[in-house]
Design a protein around this motif. Structure first.
Motif, PDB file in Angstrom:
ATOM      1  N   UNK A 184       5.193  -8.609  -7.896  1.00 11.82           N
ATOM      2  CA  UNK A 184       5.458 -10.049  -7.852  1.00 11.82           C
ATOM      3  C   UNK A 184       6.421 -10.472  -6.753  1.00 11.82           C
ATOM      4  N   UNK A 185       7.282  -9.579  -6.313  1.00 11.67           N
ATOM      5  CA  UNK A 185       8.272  -9.931  -5.306  1.00 11.67           C
ATOM      6  C   UNK A 185       7.911  -9.501  -3.895  1.00 11.67           C
ATOM      7  N   UNK A 186       6.727  -8.974  -3.735  1.00 10.03           N
ATOM      8  CA  UNK A 186       6.322  -8.455  -2.420  1.00 10.03           C
ATOM      9  C   UNK A 186       6.056  -9.586  -1.432  1.00 10.03           C
ATOM     10  N   UNK A 187       6.375  -9.316  -0.173  1.00 16.11           N
ATOM     11  CA  UNK A 187       6.073 -10.256   0.907  1.00 16.11           C
ATOM     12  C   UNK A 187       4.676  -9.992   1.482  1.00 16.11           C
ATOM     13  N   UNK A 188       4.203  -8.767   1.356  1.00 17.48           N
ATOM     14  CA  UNK A 188       2.886  -8.404   1.886  1.00 17.48           C
ATOM     15  C   UNK A 188       1.794  -9.002   0.996  1.00 17.48           C
ATOM     16  N   UNK A 189       0.677  -9.326   1.586  1.00 19.56           N
ATOM     17  CA  UNK A 189      -0.448  -9.831   0.796  1.00 19.56           C
ATOM     18  C   UNK A 189      -0.857  -8.790  -0.243  1.00 19.56           C
ATOM     19  N   UNK A 190      -1.185  -9.255  -1.436  1.00 23.38           N
ATOM     20  CA  UNK A 190      -1.576  -8.352  -2.519  1.00 23.38           C
ATOM     21  C   UNK A 190      -2.774  -7.490  -2.125  1.00 23.38           C
ATOM     22  N   UNK A 191      -3.730  -8.052  -1.404  1.00 23.69           N
ATOM     23  CA  UNK A 191      -4.914  -7.275  -1.036  1.00 23.69           C
ATOM     24  C   UNK A 191      -4.556  -6.121  -0.108  1.00 23.69           C
ATOM     25  N   UNK A 192      -3.571  -6.303   0.759  1.00 16.18           N
ATOM     26  CA  UNK A 192      -3.155  -5.223   1.656  1.00 16.18           C
ATOM     27  C   UNK A 192      -2.395  -4.149   0.891  1.00 16.18           C
ATOM     28  N   UNK A 193      -1.578  -4.564  -0.053  1.00 18.64           N
ATOM     29  CA  UNK A 193      -0.886  -3.592  -0.912  1.00 18.64           C
ATOM     30  C   UNK A 193      -1.905  -2.789  -1.708  1.00 18.64           C
ATOM     31  N   UNK A 194      -2.921  -3.462  -2.228  1.00 16.05           N
ATOM     32  CA  UNK A 194      -3.950  -2.761  -2.999  1.00 16.05           C
ATOM     33  C   UNK A 194      -4.754  -1.802  -2.118  1.00 16.05           C
ATOM     34  N   UNK A 195      -5.001  -2.149  -0.872  1.00 15.80           N
ATOM     35  CA  UNK A 195      -5.660  -1.206   0.035  1.00 15.80           C
ATOM     36  C   UNK A 195      -4.810   0.057   0.209  1.00 15.80           C
ATOM     37  N   UNK A 196      -3.500  -0.129   0.321  1.00 20.46           N
ATOM     38  CA  UNK A 196      -2.601   1.028   0.440  1.00 20.46           C
ATOM     39  C   UNK A 196      -2.654   1.880  -0.824  1.00 20.46           C
ATOM     40  N   UNK A 197      -2.608   1.246  -1.980  1.00 21.22           N
ATOM     41  CA  UNK A 197      -2.641   1.961  -3.262  1.00 21.22           C
ATOM     42  C   UNK A 197      -3.963   2.704  -3.420  1.00 21.22           C
ATOM     43  N   UNK A 198      -5.056   2.033  -3.116  1.00 17.76           N
ATOM     44  CA  UNK A 198      -6.368   2.662  -3.247  1.00 17.76           C
ATOM     45  C   UNK A 198      -6.513   3.840  -2.281  1.00 17.76           C
ATOM     46  N   UNK A 199      -5.916   3.732  -1.106  1.00 16.74           N
ATOM     47  CA  UNK A 199      -5.959   4.842  -0.156  1.00 16.74           C
ATOM     48  C   UNK A 199      -5.211   6.047  -0.711  1.00 16.74           C
ATOM     49  N   UNK A 200      -4.026   5.820  -1.255  1.00 14.75           N
ATOM     50  CA  UNK A 200      -3.263   6.913  -1.864  1.00 14.75           C
ATOM     51  C   UNK A 200      -4.085   7.561  -2.981  1.00 14.75           C
ATOM     52  N   UNK A 201      -4.673   6.745  -3.829  1.00 18.37           N
ATOM     53  CA  UNK A 201      -5.466   7.274  -4.949  1.00 18.37           C
ATOM     54  C   UNK A 201      -6.655   8.083  -4.444  1.00 18.37           C
TER      55      UNK A 201
END
Length: 178
Positions: free
Chosen positions: A55-72
């Motif tokens: 909720x406090x992130x400055x980065x777009x949620x979709x970009x954060x999710x791309x990072x998370x999905x890449x790690x996974x």
């Protein structure tokens, strides 16, 4: 079956029941958080931390999710990949991007900003370091604050993968991927 139990509310230490109830309210009976509930004193701080990362992130949620999905994807953490599939779609990641994530460098469904995030997440996950080229690409597209949001998301979800896999945490029976 997971290598640690999923504590129930009835068996939880009374001094930490508020944190357990907070977990149920915020995250439901997800196995990763039930696993983390085995460390009662850290449950509430982890809930606060993970909520603030979202909720406090400055980065777009979709970009954060791309990072998370890449790690996974890179770690083989199918639990995380499946759980974040729906979150990624909700955040605006396109289904074709998720399907082509392994080929993000060459796929035409990713733009340069998205590739910079995926490349960073992949390199850090595989080698713990990033090349100057990868770091420069990330910084070319994002502010320091946005970059730090990517750094923190990648670090945290690498930690999550390193909990999920050795503890053999399985996907919930009720979970459905969209």
């Amino acid at each position: 079956m997971a290598r640690v139990p999923y504590p129930t509310r009835d068996e939880y230490p009374s001094v930490y029941l508020a944190a357990y109830d907070h977990m149920l309210c915020e995250r439901g009976e997800t196995h990763i958080f039930l696993t983390l509930a085995n460390i009662p004193n850290l449950l509430d701080p982890l809930l606060t931390f993970t909520r603030e990362m979202r909720e406090g992130a400055a980065i777009e949620a979709r970009l954060r999710e791309l990072a998370i999905m890449t790690v996974a994807l890179v770690t083989g953490a199918s639990y995380e990949f499946n759980h974040h599939w729906n979150s990624a779609l909700t955040a605006g990641v396109r289904c074709e991007q998720l399907e082509q994530l392994a080929d993000a460098e060459t796929s035409d469904v990713f733009d340069e900003r998205e590739r910079a995030v995926v490349r960073y997440a992949r390199e850090v996950t595989l080698s713990l370091k990033v090349s100057d080229e990868t770091w420069s690409a990330l910084r070319r597209h994002f502010s320091v604050r946005e970059t730090m949001d990517v750094v923190m998301a990648v670090a945290w979800y690498n930690a999550v993968a390193r909990m999920l896999l050795p503890m053999e945490i399985e996907i919930e029976d009720w979970y459905k991927r969209g």
